[in-house]
Write a protein that holds these residues in place. Structure first.
Motif, PDB file in Angstrom:
ATOM      1  N   ASN A  35       0.790  -1.218   0.000  1.00 37.73           N
ATOM      2  CA  ASN A  35       0.000   0.000   0.000  1.00 37.73           C
ATOM      3  C   ASN A  35       0.826   1.272   0.000  1.00 37.73           C
ATOM      4  OD1 ASN A  35      -2.807  -0.940   0.101  1.00 37.73           O
ATOM      5  ND2 ASN A  35      -2.068  -1.985   1.923  1.00 37.73           N
ATOM      6  N   TRP A  36       2.060   1.202   0.446  1.00 39.27           N
ATOM      7  CA  TRP A  36       2.853   2.420   0.590  1.00 39.27           C
ATOM      8  C   TRP A  36       4.178   2.359  -0.150  1.00 39.27           C
ATOM      9  CZ3 TRP A  36      -0.253   5.948   2.218  1.00 39.27           C
ATOM     10  CH2 TRP A  36      -1.321   5.581   3.020  1.00 39.27           C
ATOM     11  N   ARG A  37       4.263   1.536  -1.170  1.00 36.95           N
ATOM     12  CA  ARG A  37       5.489   1.392  -1.946  1.00 36.95           C
ATOM     13  C   ARG A  37       5.891   2.695  -2.642  1.00 36.95           C
ATOM     14  NH1 ARG A  37       7.587  -3.526  -3.589  1.00 36.95           N
ATOM     15  NH2 ARG A  37       5.649  -4.410  -2.877  1.00 36.95           N
ATOM     16  N   ASP A  38       4.924   3.448  -3.133  1.00 39.23           N
ATOM     17  CA  ASP A  38       5.191   4.682  -3.852  1.00 39.23           C
ATOM     18  C   ASP A  38       5.605   5.784  -2.872  1.00 39.23           C
ATOM     19  OD1 ASP A  38       3.821   7.454  -4.912  1.00 39.23           O
ATOM     20  OD2 ASP A  38       4.728   6.281  -6.533  1.00 39.23           O
ATOM     21  N   GLU A  39       6.794   6.343  -3.059  1.00 38.31           N
ATOM     22  CA  GLU A  39       7.343   7.337  -2.134  1.00 38.31           C
ATOM     23  C   GLU A  39       6.472   8.588  -2.035  1.00 38.31           C
ATOM     24  OE1 GLU A  39      11.463   9.831  -1.391  1.00 38.31           O
ATOM     25  OE2 GLU A  39      11.461   8.148  -2.793  1.00 38.31           O
ATOM     26  N   ARG A  40       5.929   9.035  -3.172  1.00 36.08           N
ATOM     27  CA  ARG A  40       5.081  10.230  -3.143  1.00 36.08           C
ATOM     28  C   ARG A  40       3.795   9.976  -2.365  1.00 36.08           C
ATOM     29  NH1 ARG A  40       4.754  11.663  -9.264  1.00 36.08           N
ATOM     30  NH2 ARG A  40       5.051   9.435  -9.334  1.00 36.08           N
ATOM     31  N   ARG A  41       3.238   8.794  -2.503  1.00 38.05           N
ATOM     32  CA  ARG A  41       2.025   8.454  -1.759  1.00 38.05           C
ATOM     33  C   ARG A  41       2.317   8.414  -0.261  1.00 38.05           C
ATOM     34  NH1 ARG A  41      -1.650   3.037  -2.361  1.00 38.05           N
ATOM     35  NH2 ARG A  41      -3.366   3.785  -1.088  1.00 38.05           N
ATOM     36  N   ARG A  42       3.448   7.805   0.107  1.00 36.39           N
ATOM     37  CA  ARG A  42       3.850   7.767   1.521  1.00 36.39           C
ATOM     38  C   ARG A  42       3.977   9.180   2.073  1.00 36.39           C
ATOM     39  NH1 ARG A  42       7.910   3.707   0.062  1.00 36.39           N
ATOM     40  NH2 ARG A  42       9.422   5.383   0.100  1.00 36.39           N
TER      41      ARG A  42
ATOM     42  N   ALA B 281       2.653  11.924   1.066  1.00 31.18           N
ATOM     43  CA  ALA B 281       1.381  12.633   1.157  1.00 31.18           C
ATOM     44  C   ALA B 281       0.662  12.326   2.463  1.00 31.18           C
ATOM     45  CB  ALA B 281       0.501  12.266  -0.031  1.00 31.18           C
ATOM     46  N   TYR B 282       0.894  11.156   3.034  1.00 36.09           N
ATOM     47  CA  TYR B 282       0.242  10.764   4.286  1.00 36.09           C
ATOM     48  C   TYR B 282       1.177  10.851   5.484  1.00 36.09           C
ATOM     49  CZ  TYR B 282      -3.806   9.279   1.659  1.00 36.09           C
ATOM     50  OH  TYR B 282      -4.914   9.276   0.870  1.00 36.09           O
TER      51      TYR B 282
ATOM     52  N   HIS C  70       7.464   7.797   6.089  1.00 34.82           N
ATOM     53  CA  HIS C  70       8.745   7.729   5.394  1.00 34.82           C
ATOM     54  C   HIS C  70       9.520   6.523   5.924  1.00 34.82           C
ATOM     55  CE1 HIS C  70      11.617   9.451   8.481  1.00 34.82           C
ATOM     56  NE2 HIS C  70      10.449   9.630   9.051  1.00 34.82           N
TER      57      HIS C  70
END
Length: 65
Positions: A32-39, A41-42, A45
Motif C-alpha cells: 500500500n505504501w510502496r510509492d514514495e510520493r504516496r507515503r 502525502a500521508y 517515510h
C-alpha cells in the motif's frame, strides 16, 4: 512496535507474534505504501531506506510565534 500493537489488539501475546501475522503486516505496508510520493502525502517515510521495514511518521514543522 506497530506489529506488536496489532498483535495485542488481535489478542496475541506480543512476545510471541505469529510469523504469518508479522509477514502479513509487513506485506500490507509494502503493497500500500510502496510509492514514495504516496507515503509522503500521508506523512510516512522510511528513515533507514527501502526494505528496512522501519517506518516513521514525518513530524509537522514547529512554527515559532
Amino acid at each position: 512496535m506497530v506489529i506488536q500493537h496489532i498483535a495485542k489488539h488481535m489478542g496475541h501475546d506480543a512476545r510471541q507474534i505469529p510469523e504469518d501475522l508479522e509477514e502479513a503486516v509487513i506485506l500490507s505496508f509494502e503493497q500500500n505504501w510502496r510509492d514514495e510520493r504516496r507515503r509522503a502525502a500521508y506523512g510516512f517515510h522510511l528513515p533507514f531506506g527501502e526494505g528496512s521495514h522501519r517506518w516513521g511518521v514525518v513530524r509537522e514543522p514547529t512554527f515559532a510565534h
